[in-house]
Design an enzyme around this catalytic site. Structure first.
Site, PDB file in Angstrom:
ATOM      1  N   THR A  28     -11.359  -6.857   6.667  1.00 54.42           N
ATOM      2  CA  THR A  28     -12.094  -8.042   7.020  1.00 54.42           C
ATOM      3  C   THR A  28     -11.189  -9.419   6.744  1.00 54.42           C
ATOM      4  OG1 THR A  28     -14.321  -7.135   6.694  1.00 54.42           O
ATOM      5  CG2 THR A  28     -14.219  -9.606   6.746  1.00 54.42           C
ATOM      6  N   THR A  31      -6.351 -12.105   8.839  1.00 50.92           N
ATOM      7  CA  THR A  31      -5.324 -10.989   8.684  1.00 50.92           C
ATOM      8  C   THR A  31      -5.611  -9.708   9.311  1.00 50.92           C
ATOM      9  OG1 THR A  31      -4.564 -12.225   6.555  1.00 50.92           O
ATOM     10  CG2 THR A  31      -3.166 -10.335   7.647  1.00 50.92           C
ATOM     11  N   GLY A  98     -12.833 -13.705  -0.293  1.00 48.72           N
ATOM     12  CA  GLY A  98     -12.993 -14.924   0.095  1.00 48.72           C
ATOM     13  C   GLY A  98     -13.821 -15.026   1.474  1.00 48.72           C
ATOM     14  N   GLU A 105     -15.788  -3.608   1.384  1.00 52.23           N
ATOM     15  CA  GLU A 105     -14.290  -3.377   1.377  1.00 52.23           C
ATOM     16  C   GLU A 105     -13.925  -2.437   0.163  1.00 52.23           C
ATOM     17  OE1 GLU A 105     -12.444  -7.474   3.288  1.00 52.23           O
ATOM     18  OE2 GLU A 105     -12.905  -7.234   1.025  1.00 52.23           O
TER      19      GLU A 105
HETATM   20  O1  LIG Z   1     -13.879 -10.999   2.134  1.00 46.92           O
HETATM   21  C1  LIG Z   1     -12.903 -10.965   2.420  1.00 46.92           C
HETATM   22  C2  LIG Z   1     -11.499 -10.274   2.672  1.00 46.92           C
HETATM   23  O2  LIG Z   1     -11.388  -9.850   1.209  1.00 46.92           O
HETATM   24  C3  LIG Z   1     -10.635 -10.814   3.170  1.00 46.92           C
HETATM   25  O3  LIG Z   1      -9.501  -9.589   3.294  1.00 46.92           O
HETATM   26  C4  LIG Z   1      -9.591 -11.871   2.210  1.00 46.92           C
HETATM   27  O4  LIG Z   1     -10.751 -12.772   1.892  1.00 46.92           O
HETATM   28  C5  LIG Z   1      -8.454 -12.175   3.001  1.00 46.92           C
HETATM   29  O5  LIG Z   1      -8.707 -12.807   4.107  1.00 46.92           O
HETATM   30  P1  LIG Z   1      -7.763 -13.588   5.203  1.00 46.92           P
HETATM   31  O6  LIG Z   1      -6.978 -12.376   5.827  1.00 46.92           O
HETATM   32  O7  LIG Z   1      -8.549 -14.273   6.255  1.00 46.92           O
HETATM   33  O8  LIG Z   1      -6.979 -14.607   4.274  1.00 46.92           O
END
Ligand SMILES: O=C[C@H](O)[C@H](O)[C@H](O)COP(=O)(O)O
Length: 232
Positions: A28, A31, A98, A105
């Site tokens: 999620t 990225t 985040g 996850e």
């Molecule tokens: O709950 C969200 C996940 O752990 C995401 O993989 C993490 O927040 C990174 O997100 P991003 O790729 O948007 O920085």
């Protein structure tokens, strides 16, 4: 190269690890979404995989792009999970959550033989903790749980604001129906001690420290792709 371009590069490198017939955990966040877009192109070109999404948001994107989905009920063992992270240290300890998806996850990563983390170089840190640690908590007994979290952190030599995550003036609610407390402890030199302490708090459903789960991190930076392996 901007941050999005780096995320795409990391996602593209991770796609090279996906083989026909794999059962994939699909992460999620922004990225992981780049990964889904690239994966969808492969699926459209004939690659046969089945994905287990780590959030409703990821599931919706997969459906929209035609990536075949399964569940951990139907497919309880996965070959590979590919997911983003909020922070990655040199030993592949992670902070995640985040986007609020940490519980699913972690369940999906734990059901996978391997986990590859994809990130741009801004996520790589020497010591975890610059990013506030998301802690998923049951809605019941929030005040008592917050106090117990503070005590568990204190026992691990840490302290800092514990902020209930809000969205549009209301508490943020996870896919599992829980709240999130973002813990700004600063540097976390001993994540294992903190993890153990948090797991002992009854109101804590899960926390965003991913320890011993990631096998490889693919980090995209201005100088290219760097692959970090977990020490065996
Ligand atoms: O709950 C969200 C996940 O752990 C995401 O993989 C993490 O927040 C990174 O997100 P991003 O790729 O948007 O920085």
């Amino acid at each position: 190269m901007d941050a999005r371009a780096l995320k795409i590069e990391a996602a593209r490198a991770a796609l090279g690890h996906v083989r026909d017939g794999m059962r994939l955990g699909i992460g999620t966040g922004s990225t992981a979404e780049e990964f889904v877009r690239l994966l969808a192109e492969k699926v459209a070109a004939g690659m046969k995989i089945v994905g287990v999404p780590t959030s409703e948001r990821t599931a919706a994107l997969c459906r929209e792009l035609g990536v075949p989905l399964s569940t951990l009920e139907e497919t309880p063992e996965l070959d590979l999970t590919i997911d983003g992270a909020d922070e990655v240290d040199g030993k592949l300890a992670l902070i995640k959550g985040g986007g609020g998806a940490l519980l699913r996850e972690k369940i999906v990563a734990a059901a996978s033989s391997r986990m590859i983390v994809i990130a741009d170089e801004s996520k790589l840190v020497e010591t975890l903790g610059r990013f506030p640690l998301p802690i998923e908590v049951n809605r019941f007994g929030l005040g008592a749980t917050r106090l117990a979290i503070a005590r568990a952190a204190d026992a691990a030599g840490l302290s800092g604001p514990l902020t209930l995550r809000m969205t549009n003036g209301e508490p943020f609610v996870t896919d599992g129906g829980h709240f999130i407390i973002d813990a700004s402890f600063g540097r976390i030199p001993n994540p294992r001690a903190l993890s153990n302490g948090l797991h002992a708090v009854p109101g804590v459903v899960e926390h965003g420290l991913f320890l011993g789960l990631a096998d490889v991190a693919i980090i995209a930076g201005a100088d290219g792709i760097r692959t970090v392996h977990a020490a065996s």
